[in-house]
Design a protein around this motif. Structure first.
Motif, PDB file in Angstrom:
ATOM      1  N   ASP A  30       0.802  -1.225   0.000  1.00 53.01           N
ATOM      2  CA  ASP A  30       0.000   0.000   0.000  1.00 53.01           C
ATOM      3  C   ASP A  30       0.837   1.279   0.000  1.00 53.01           C
ATOM      4  N   ALA A  31       1.954   1.249   0.688  1.00 49.56           N
ATOM      5  CA  ALA A  31       2.747   2.472   0.839  1.00 49.56           C
ATOM      6  C   ALA A  31       3.941   2.525  -0.102  1.00 49.56           C
ATOM      7  N   TYR A  32       3.929   1.685  -1.119  1.00 53.51           N
ATOM      8  CA  TYR A  32       5.080   1.552  -1.992  1.00 53.51           C
ATOM      9  C   TYR A  32       4.790   2.019  -3.411  1.00 53.51           C
ATOM     10  N   ALA A  33       5.855   2.431  -4.064  1.00 52.28           N
ATOM     11  CA  ALA A  33       5.856   2.487  -5.519  1.00 52.28           C
ATOM     12  C   ALA A  33       6.487   1.189  -6.015  1.00 52.28           C
ATOM     13  N   ILE A  34       5.961   0.678  -7.117  1.00 53.75           N
ATOM     14  CA  ILE A  34       6.463  -0.549  -7.718  1.00 53.75           C
ATOM     15  C   ILE A  34       6.852  -0.231  -9.160  1.00 53.75           C
ATOM     16  N   ALA A  35       7.975  -0.740  -9.570  1.00 53.51           N
ATOM     17  CA  ALA A  35       8.427  -0.481 -10.935  1.00 53.51           C
ATOM     18  C   ALA A  35       8.896  -1.764 -11.591  1.00 53.51           C
ATOM     19  N   TRP A  36       8.842  -1.757 -12.898  1.00 56.43           N
ATOM     20  CA  TRP A  36       9.399  -2.847 -13.699  1.00 56.43           C
ATOM     21  C   TRP A  36      10.615  -2.311 -14.448  1.00 56.43           C
ATOM     22  N   PHE A  37      11.667  -3.111 -14.437  1.00 52.91           N
ATOM     23  CA  PHE A  37      12.902  -2.827 -15.146  1.00 52.91           C
ATOM     24  C   PHE A  37      13.235  -4.026 -16.018  1.00 52.91           C
ATOM     25  N   ARG A  38      14.162  -3.824 -16.915  1.00 54.58           N
ATOM     26  CA  ARG A  38      14.707  -4.948 -17.667  1.00 54.58           C
ATOM     27  C   ARG A  38      16.181  -4.701 -17.943  1.00 54.58           C
ATOM     28  N   GLU A  46      17.187  -0.876 -17.618  1.00 56.56           N
ATOM     29  CA  GLU A  46      16.275   0.139 -18.146  1.00 56.56           C
ATOM     30  C   GLU A  46      14.970   0.124 -17.360  1.00 56.56           C
ATOM     31  N   GLY A  47      14.561   1.274 -16.879  1.00 55.99           N
ATOM     32  CA  GLY A  47      13.267   1.389 -16.223  1.00 55.99           C
ATOM     33  C   GLY A  47      12.168   1.446 -17.267  1.00 55.99           C
ATOM     34  N   LEU A  48      11.088   0.702 -17.043  1.00 56.05           N
ATOM     35  CA  LEU A  48      10.019   0.594 -18.028  1.00 56.05           C
ATOM     36  C   LEU A  48       8.724   1.250 -17.576  1.00 56.05           C
ATOM     37  N   TYR A  95      12.757  -7.372 -14.133  1.00 52.36           N
ATOM     38  CA  TYR A  95      12.767  -7.296 -12.688  1.00 52.36           C
ATOM     39  C   TYR A  95      11.675  -6.342 -12.199  1.00 52.36           C
ATOM     40  N   CYS A  96      11.123  -6.642 -11.030  1.00 49.38           N
ATOM     41  CA  CYS A  96      10.288  -5.651 -10.355  1.00 49.38           C
ATOM     42  C   CYS A  96      11.037  -5.151  -9.128  1.00 49.38           C
ATOM     43  N   ALA A  97      10.695  -3.946  -8.737  1.00 51.80           N
ATOM     44  CA  ALA A  97      11.333  -3.308  -7.591  1.00 51.80           C
ATOM     45  C   ALA A  97      10.282  -2.541  -6.804  1.00 51.80           C
ATOM     46  N   LEU A 108      11.340   9.375 -11.953  1.00 57.98           N
ATOM     47  CA  LEU A 108      12.773   9.253 -11.691  1.00 57.98           C
ATOM     48  C   LEU A 108      13.178   7.802 -11.435  1.00 57.98           C
ATOM     49  N   MET A 109      12.350   6.852 -11.854  1.00 59.06           N
ATOM     50  CA  MET A 109      12.591   5.457 -11.495  1.00 59.06           C
ATOM     51  C   MET A 109      13.939   4.958 -11.973  1.00 59.06           C
TER      52      MET A 109
END
Length: 127
Positions: A30-38, A46-48, A95-97, A108-109
């Motif tokens: 709930d309190a997070y940002a989630i990002a996908w990279f490759r 690379e942030g996607l 990858y997810c982060a 700015l991911m």
């Protein structure tokens, strides 16, 4: 402490689709940002795409905008990356982060460090 596990990678033909999953445990997202990279062999990571889990706001880099969609299932504490119209150049380990500090900083991911990472899942686009 958040543990992230990616799944859903595999071999797909050009033009095909895959849906990646990033399942979280240890804490609610709930309190997070989630990002996908490759990261492709010999290339920088690379942030996607990125989403703020609580409000669902999303951000995409130009290379995937219109083809990839990030979404979340709050009940399952899981984030997805739907990938359509895949190209050979999409071949990479994905990858997810997650990071609480990145909420509202999705643009700015690719420039800031992320606290938690999954182990990655291989996506290969080839005929």
């Amino acid at each position: 402490q958040v543990r992230l596990v990616e799944s859903g990678g595999g071999l797909v033909q050009p033009g095909g689709s895959l849906r990646l999953s990033c399942a979280a445990s240890g804490d609610s997202l709930d309190a997070y940002a989630i990002a996908w990279f490759r990261q492709a062999p010999g290339k920088e990571r690379e942030g996607l795409s990125c989403t703020s889990y609580s409000d669902g706001n999303t951000y995409y880099t130009d290379s995937v905008k219109g083809r990839f969609t990030i979404s979340r299932d709050i009940a399952k504490n899981t984030v997805y990356l739907q990938m359509n119209s895949l190209k050979p150049e999409d071949t990479a380990v994905y990858y997810c982060a997650a990071d609480q500090r990145m909420v509202r900083l999705c643009t700015l991911m690719g420039e800031l460090p992320w606290d938690y990472w999954g182990q990655g899942t291989q996506v290969t686009v080839s005929s």
